[in-house]
Design an enzyme around this catalytic site. Structure first.
Site, PDB file in Angstrom:
ATOM      1  N   HIS A  63       0.829  -1.195   0.000  1.00  0.00           N
ATOM      2  CA  HIS A  63       0.000   0.000   0.000  1.00  0.00           C
ATOM      3  C   HIS A  63       0.865   1.246   0.000  1.00  0.00           C
ATOM      4  O   HIS A  63       2.031   1.207   0.390  1.00  0.00           O
ATOM      5  CB  HIS A  63      -0.950   0.012   1.197  1.00  0.00           C
ATOM      6  CG  HIS A  63      -0.289  -0.297   2.503  1.00  0.00           C
ATOM      7  ND1 HIS A  63      -0.003  -1.587   2.895  1.00  0.00           N
ATOM      8  CD2 HIS A  63       0.157   0.490   3.498  1.00  0.00           C
ATOM      9  CE1 HIS A  63       0.573  -1.571   4.085  1.00  0.00           C
ATOM     10  NE2 HIS A  63       0.697  -0.314   4.472  1.00  0.00           N
ATOM     11  N   GLY A  64       0.254   2.317  -0.448  1.00  0.00           N
ATOM     12  CA  GLY A  64       0.979   3.577  -0.473  1.00  0.00           C
ATOM     13  C   GLY A  64       0.047   4.757  -0.320  1.00  0.00           C
ATOM     14  O   GLY A  64      -1.017   4.797  -0.925  1.00  0.00           O
TER      15      GLY A  64
END
Length: 149
Positions: A63-64
């Site tokens: 995730h980012g």
């Protein structure tokens, strides 16, 4: 947060975690969920370098948080053969959930999505359905049924 048909890939070609992140990042970019594919992927890889997102059960949740994300999303990919998710004590991964959240609303949204996905992934039946579904429609139904939104 919606996983729609356009964010599902049942046959990721990736040979390692970086390729998996790139493939799913490209998918999100292709439907307009991120402004800059390269900058978003860089944010995901930076996060991955801090701490591996392999969570066991052949699952990774990279995730980012990035200003490049236009709208929160979860992309789902399945690998035909497991890959070693480097940095995770050599865990093999077949199911990948890529999460993208805009930096400005990353707190609650990000944690809610991670918690919801993680809670459902504890169910062996749910994991098995993701591994054996024969179509994108079937995967979409499984994911919608558990309200990963």
């Amino acid at each position: 947060m919606v996983i729609n048909r356009e964010l599902v890939c049942l046959d990721l070609k990736a040979k390692d975690k970086l390729e998996a992140i790139h493939e799913l990042g490209e998918l999100a970019y292709s439907i307009g969920r991120v402004k800059s594919k390269d900058k978003y992927i860089e944010a995901v890889i930076n996060r991955e370098n801090d701490f591996s997102t392999a969570v066991g059960y052949s699952i990774a949740i990279p995730h980012g948080k990035s200003n490049e994300v236009i709208e929160p999303f979860v992309a789902f990919g399945r690998l035909n053969e497991g890959i070693v998710w480097e940095g995770s004590e050599a865990q093999e991964v077949r199911l990948v959930f890529l999460i993208g959240v805009p930096e400005h609303n990353s707190g609650d949204v990000h944690l809610h999505v991670l918690a919801n996905i993680s809670r459902n992934l504890m169910d062996a039946n749910f994991r098995n359905q993701l591994l054996t579904a024969g179509s994108i429609d079937e995967i979409s139904s499984v994911l919608q049924a558990v309200e990963i939104q």
